[in-house]
Each structure stands twice: as C-alpha cells, then as structure tokens.
Design a protein around this motif. Structure first.
Motif, PDB file in Angstrom:
ATOM      1  N   ILE A  14       0.840  -1.200   0.000  1.00 33.19           N
ATOM      2  CA  ILE A  14       0.000   0.000   0.000  1.00 33.19           C
ATOM      3  C   ILE A  14       0.875   1.251   0.000  1.00 33.19           C
ATOM      4  N   ASN A  15       1.917   1.282   0.835  1.00 33.17           N
ATOM      5  CA  ASN A  15       2.779   2.458   0.894  1.00 33.17           C
ATOM      6  C   ASN A  15       3.535   2.680  -0.409  1.00 33.17           C
ATOM      7  N   LYS A  16       3.865   1.611  -1.111  1.00 36.49           N
ATOM      8  CA  LYS A  16       4.494   1.769  -2.427  1.00 36.49           C
ATOM      9  C   LYS A  16       3.513   2.461  -3.372  1.00 36.49           C
ATOM     10  N   ARG A  17       2.256   2.028  -3.337  1.00 33.57           N
ATOM     11  CA  ARG A  17       1.236   2.638  -4.200  1.00 33.57           C
ATOM     12  C   ARG A  17       0.958   4.082  -3.786  1.00 33.57           C
ATOM     13  N   ILE A  23      -1.743  13.237  -4.779  1.00 31.95           N
ATOM     14  CA  ILE A  23      -2.152  14.008  -3.613  1.00 31.95           C
ATOM     15  C   ILE A  23      -1.605  13.410  -2.322  1.00 31.95           C
ATOM     16  N   LEU A  24      -1.614  12.091  -2.184  1.00 27.49           N
ATOM     17  CA  LEU A  24      -1.115  11.466  -0.960  1.00 27.49           C
ATOM     18  C   LEU A  24       0.395  11.636  -0.839  1.00 27.49           C
ATOM     19  N   TYR A  29       1.751  11.584   3.185  1.00 30.88           N
ATOM     20  CA  TYR A  29       0.951  10.581   3.895  1.00 30.88           C
ATOM     21  C   TYR A  29       1.652   9.232   3.876  1.00 30.88           C
ATOM     22  N   LYS A  30       1.696   8.580   5.055  1.00 30.38           N
ATOM     23  CA  LYS A  30       2.265   7.232   5.142  1.00 30.38           C
ATOM     24  C   LYS A  30       1.419   6.398   6.090  1.00 30.38           C
ATOM     25  N   LEU A  31       0.984   5.246   5.609  1.00 27.69           N
ATOM     26  CA  LEU A  31       0.244   4.294   6.427  1.00 27.69           C
ATOM     27  C   LEU A  31       1.262   3.540   7.288  1.00 27.69           C
ATOM     28  N   VAL A  32       1.080   3.554   8.609  1.00 27.92           N
ATOM     29  CA  VAL A  32       2.073   2.944   9.505  1.00 27.92           C
ATOM     30  C   VAL A  32       1.564   1.711  10.236  1.00 27.92           C
TER      31      VAL A  32
END
Length: 140
Positions: A14-17, A23-24, A29-32
C-alpha cells in the motif's frame, strides 16, 4: 482482490502505491499500521499544505481522514475495495506544526456498508479532528 492475513506485506504494498498517488505523496501521507478494521497513518506539517493564516487546510485534513478510514474499512473487508458514501468531520483544533497521527477504526461492518470512526491528533495527542464515515463495499 482479497487480502490474506499478512498485514506487514500488505502495508508495504500500500505504501508503495501511496508514493505513486499525487495528492497522498504531496501530503507526505504514510500508512504505519494496518489490522482487522483498523488503520493508522502519519503526515508532517508542511508550509505547502497551509491555508491563509498558517494552519493546515481543511481539505488536507479530510483527505488524510478519508484515506485512513477507507483503509480501515478495506482491512475489515479483507481487501474488498470501497468508496466513501458519507464523511462528516468536526475540526476541533488548528494543525499548526509537527507530525500528525490519523486513525480509523471500524464501528460496524454490514453486508454492503462499513461505518468507520476517525481521529486526527496533533502534538501531545491533542484531538484536532473527529470524523464519522460510511463506506460502500465495491464488489465487481
């Protein structure tokens, strides 16, 4: 595509995408964290995200909340895609510096919709925005 149970691999993918989504990526923005019906993300204050007056623009706050809450909904549905049906946000405190933490937690998952609670916290764990959203599960 349905997810398996390895949230670490899913989080990395997900973080690669996210890094490829304009915008992200711009927001930083980073999902942790990602778990069953839960998601947590962070982003840092950046002058480019400010509105007049030196605080983070409400649209940035809503984007971060909506994205995180959508990931929580997606995690509860084992990877089934979703779209936002409704999003309500109360802006409680200005975002005026530091790192911001955004969480989404599923309150109820139904057959077609998922209701998610969202929070955005600033320095010291101060609640800066509170959200409630409804997400529609997209089945193709």
């Amino acid at each position: 595509m349905a997810w398996g149970g390895n949230y670490e691999e899913i989080l990395a993918a997900i973080n690669k995408r996210i890094s490829e989504v304009g915008i992200l990526s711009f927001i930083g923005y980073k999902l942790v964290e990602l778990g069953d019906g839960y998601a947590k993300a962070v982003f840092q204050h950046d002058k480019r995200l400010e509105r007049v007056g030196g605080i983070i623009h409400g649209g940035v706050i809503m984007t971060a909340l909506d994205t995180t809450m959508g990931f929580a909904a997606m995690a509860s549905a084992k990877g089934e895609n979703n779209v936002t049906l409704e999003l309500k946000v109360n802006f409680l405190e200005p975002l005026d510096g530091g790192i911001y933490e955004v969480t989404g937690r599923v309150l109820r998952r139904g057959l077609h919709t998922i209701v998610v609670d969202g929070e955005l916290r600033k320095r010291g764990g101060v609640l800066a925005a509170k959200a409630l959203g409804t997400y529609f599960i997209v089945r193709t």
